[in-house]
Design a protein around this motif. Structure first.
Motif, mmCIF file in Angstrom:
data_model
loop_
_atom_site.group_PDB
_atom_site.id
_atom_site.type_symbol
_atom_site.label_atom_id
_atom_site.label_comp_id
_atom_site.label_asym_id
_atom_site.label_seq_id
_atom_site.Cartn_x
_atom_site.Cartn_y
_atom_site.Cartn_z
ATOM 1 N N GLU A 18 21.361 -35.250 25.918
ATOM 2 C CA GLU A 18 21.071 -35.359 24.522
ATOM 3 C C GLU A 18 19.420 -35.017 24.227
ATOM 4 O OE1 GLU A 18 19.768 -38.927 26.991
ATOM 5 O OE2 GLU A 18 21.432 -37.916 27.154
ATOM 6 N N ASP A 19 18.625 -34.718 25.267
ATOM 7 C CA ASP A 19 17.275 -34.330 24.685
ATOM 8 C C ASP A 19 17.141 -32.977 24.554
ATOM 9 O OD1 ASP A 19 16.461 -37.192 24.853
ATOM 10 O OD2 ASP A 19 16.898 -36.928 26.967
ATOM 11 N N PHE A 20 18.245 -32.053 24.892
ATOM 12 C CA PHE A 20 18.210 -30.506 24.774
ATOM 13 C C PHE A 20 18.894 -30.154 23.684
ATOM 14 C CE2 PHE A 20 18.896 -26.300 26.375
ATOM 15 C CZ PHE A 20 17.731 -25.852 27.021
ATOM 16 N N PHE A 21 17.889 -29.450 23.073
ATOM 17 C CA PHE A 21 18.382 -28.775 21.843
ATOM 18 C C PHE A 21 18.885 -27.537 22.053
ATOM 19 C CE2 PHE A 21 17.867 -26.425 17.836
ATOM 20 C CZ PHE A 21 18.217 -27.284 16.831
ATOM 21 N N VAL A 22 20.131 -27.556 21.650
ATOM 22 C CA VAL A 22 21.142 -26.080 21.902
ATOM 23 C C VAL A 22 20.715 -25.097 20.618
ATOM 24 C CG1 VAL A 22 23.243 -24.998 22.350
ATOM 25 C CG2 VAL A 22 22.671 -27.069 23.286
ATOM 26 N N SER A 23 20.391 -23.914 20.543
ATOM 27 C CA SER A 23 20.329 -23.097 19.464
ATOM 28 C C SER A 23 20.827 -21.708 20.236
ATOM 29 C CB SER A 23 18.744 -22.647 19.191
ATOM 30 O OG SER A 23 17.940 -22.040 20.029
ATOM 31 N N PRO A 24 20.953 -20.791 19.264
ATOM 32 C CA PRO A 24 21.423 -19.434 19.608
ATOM 33 C C PRO A 24 20.520 -18.767 20.942
ATOM 34 C CG PRO A 24 21.552 -19.491 17.266
ATOM 35 C CD PRO A 24 20.859 -20.610 17.874
ATOM 36 N N SER A 25 19.554 -18.956 20.989
ATOM 37 C CA SER A 25 18.794 -18.210 21.988
ATOM 38 C C SER A 25 18.791 -19.185 23.600
ATOM 39 C CB SER A 25 17.068 -18.605 21.786
ATOM 40 O OG SER A 25 16.757 -20.073 21.950
ATOM 41 N N ASN A 26 19.478 -20.337 23.515
ATOM 42 C CA ASN A 26 19.949 -20.770 24.844
ATOM 43 C C ASN A 26 21.178 -21.269 24.952
ATOM 44 O OD1 ASN A 26 20.165 -23.442 23.472
ATOM 45 N ND2 ASN A 26 17.949 -23.919 24.063
ATOM 46 N N GLY A 52 12.969 -24.501 29.745
ATOM 47 C CA GLY A 52 13.968 -25.393 29.658
ATOM 48 C C GLY A 52 14.791 -25.349 31.069
ATOM 49 N N LYS A 53 14.128 -24.614 31.939
ATOM 50 C CA LYS A 53 14.829 -24.511 33.258
ATOM 51 C C LYS A 53 15.033 -25.707 33.985
ATOM 52 C CE LYS A 53 12.252 -21.333 34.830
ATOM 53 N NZ LYS A 53 11.231 -21.223 33.732
ATOM 54 N N GLN A 142 20.510 -11.371 44.041
ATOM 55 C CA GLN A 142 20.973 -10.364 42.973
ATOM 56 C C GLN A 142 22.373 -10.214 42.549
ATOM 57 O OE1 GLN A 142 17.198 -7.057 43.773
ATOM 58 N NE2 GLN A 142 19.038 -6.238 42.621
ATOM 59 N N GLY A 143 23.100 -10.578 43.698
ATOM 60 C CA GLY A 143 24.658 -10.724 43.585
ATOM 61 C C GLY A 143 25.339 -11.948 43.057
ATOM 62 N N ALA A 144 24.230 -12.676 42.520
ATOM 63 C CA ALA A 144 24.695 -14.137 41.991
ATOM 64 C C ALA A 144 24.839 -13.875 40.367
ATOM 65 C CB ALA A 144 23.617 -15.169 42.394
ATOM 66 N N HIS A 145 25.852 -14.420 39.791
ATOM 67 C CA HIS A 145 25.574 -14.539 38.368
ATOM 68 C C HIS A 145 24.449 -14.996 37.791
ATOM 69 C CE1 HIS A 145 27.916 -14.168 34.450
ATOM 70 N NE2 HIS A 145 27.424 -15.117 34.147
ATOM 71 N N HIS A 146 24.136 -14.241 36.490
ATOM 72 C CA HIS A 146 22.506 -14.533 36.169
ATOM 73 C C HIS A 146 22.934 -14.765 34.750
ATOM 74 C CE1 HIS A 146 18.703 -12.617 34.417
ATOM 75 N NE2 HIS A 146 18.556 -13.953 34.837
ATOM 76 N N VAL A 147 22.020 -15.879 34.106
ATOM 77 C CA VAL A 147 21.737 -16.200 32.871
ATOM 78 C C VAL A 147 20.592 -16.540 32.370
ATOM 79 C CG1 VAL A 147 22.526 -18.782 33.154
ATOM 80 C CG2 VAL A 147 23.016 -17.599 31.013
ATOM 81 N N ALA A 148 19.999 -16.087 31.324
ATOM 82 C CA ALA A 148 18.607 -16.297 30.880
ATOM 83 C C ALA A 148 18.632 -17.012 29.654
ATOM 84 C CB ALA A 148 17.875 -14.811 30.746
ATOM 85 N N LEU A 149 17.278 -17.847 29.609
ATOM 86 C CA LEU A 149 16.937 -18.342 28.540
ATOM 87 C C LEU A 149 16.074 -17.440 27.764
ATOM 88 C CD1 LEU A 149 16.017 -21.716 30.192
ATOM 89 C CD2 LEU A 149 17.907 -21.552 28.480
ATOM 90 N N ASP A 150 16.697 -17.153 26.712
ATOM 91 C CA ASP A 150 15.698 -16.050 25.855
ATOM 92 C C ASP A 150 14.680 -16.947 24.982
ATOM 93 O OD1 ASP A 150 17.604 -14.129 26.459
ATOM 94 O OD2 ASP A 150 18.780 -14.595 24.937
ATOM 95 N N PRO A 151 13.689 -15.893 24.413
ATOM 96 C CA PRO A 151 12.522 -16.717 23.706
ATOM 97 C C PRO A 151 13.085 -17.415 22.591
ATOM 98 C CG PRO A 151 12.215 -14.264 24.126
ATOM 99 C CD PRO A 151 13.622 -14.666 24.619
ATOM 100 N N PRO A 152 12.341 -18.291 22.103
ATOM 101 C CA PRO A 152 12.727 -19.443 21.240
ATOM 102 C C PRO A 152 12.809 -18.797 19.629
ATOM 103 C CG PRO A 152 10.508 -19.777 21.631
ATOM 104 C CD PRO A 152 10.894 -18.765 22.622
ATOM 105 N N ASP A 153 13.895 -19.083 19.084
ATOM 106 C CA ASP A 153 13.995 -18.853 17.573
ATOM 107 C C ASP A 153 13.426 -20.157 16.868
ATOM 108 O OD1 ASP A 153 15.910 -21.015 17.874
ATOM 109 O OD2 ASP A 153 17.537 -19.509 17.811
#
Length: 223
Positions: A18-26, A52-53, A142-153
């Protein structure tokens, strides 16, 4: 007026979903953390400092019953126990100079997956830039699925600043956050530094956190 003494009181960091704000960048990273399964049962989560990692790792651990361990604290003798459930290893690239820890992580990677559990690993840059000297470990990461937190909007940076203030039990004037979002360097690490500086000045000088104080702090950073 005598200056008020400044004390380094620990900020209470809120790490619930509930403390994590979801936006298009994450949003993609949040969706992957919440997925019921990952390709190959492993995922690499990356992003800049303060993105936010750790927060997402705690959200994931809370939902899966997983454990969280900093890579620097991993020991070979602990691997069999750690592999008995979902495990998140944070800041993996920071152990690039420690071959023994890399060997332990390689063993943990293999044993965790063999036991049918999930493995989450975090770092700041994409896995191809981790340059771990242990080739087998680097190739598996490197063979693992990778997801990145982008710079904040704007929306996310506003939420991050608000959370940083609330974590310190600070309640700035309404125009402070909007000014910071518009004028500060758009990095999570900078947001944390600015809030820390505002907190220290406000405490030392016994004054509220206002737009004027925010201007002063940003000008100090530029000077």
């Amino acid at each position: 007026m005598a200056e008020q003494l400044s004390f380094d009181l620990p900020a209470k960091t809120a790490l619930g979903r509930e403390d994590f704000f979801v936006s298009p960048s994450n949003a993609l990273a949040v969706a992957m953390i919440s997925a019921s399964s990952w390709p190959g049962n492993k995922l690499v989560l990356t992003g800049p400092a303060g993105a936010g990692k750790t927060h997402l790792a705690h959200v994931w651990a809370g939902e899966t019953g997983g454990r969280i361990l900093n890579a620097a604290d991993l020991r070979y003798e602990d691997v069999p126990e750690l592999a008995q459930g979902p495990i998140a290893i944070e800041d993996v690239p920071f152990v690039a100079a420690d071959l023994e820890i890399q060997k332990s992580l390689f063993h943990l990677h293999n044993l965790t997956l063999a036991e049918g559990h999930t493995l989450l690993m975090t770092g700041r840059l994409a896995p191809r830039f981790w340059e771990l000297p242990l080739p087998d470990l680097q190739s598996r990461i490197q063979g693992a699925h990778h997801v990145a937190l982008d710079p904040p909007d704007d929306a996310l940076l506003c939420a991050v600043l608000a959370k940083l203030f609330v974590d310190r039990q600070l309640f700035p004037k309404p125009d402070v956050i909007s000014y910071l979002v518009k004028h500060m360097d758009r990095r999570f690490e900078t947001a944390a530094q600015v809030v820390d500086r505002l907190d220290r000045i406000a405490l030392t000088e016994s004054r509220p956190i206002t737009r004027a104080l925010a201007i002063r702090v940003l000008n100090e950073d530029v000077a």
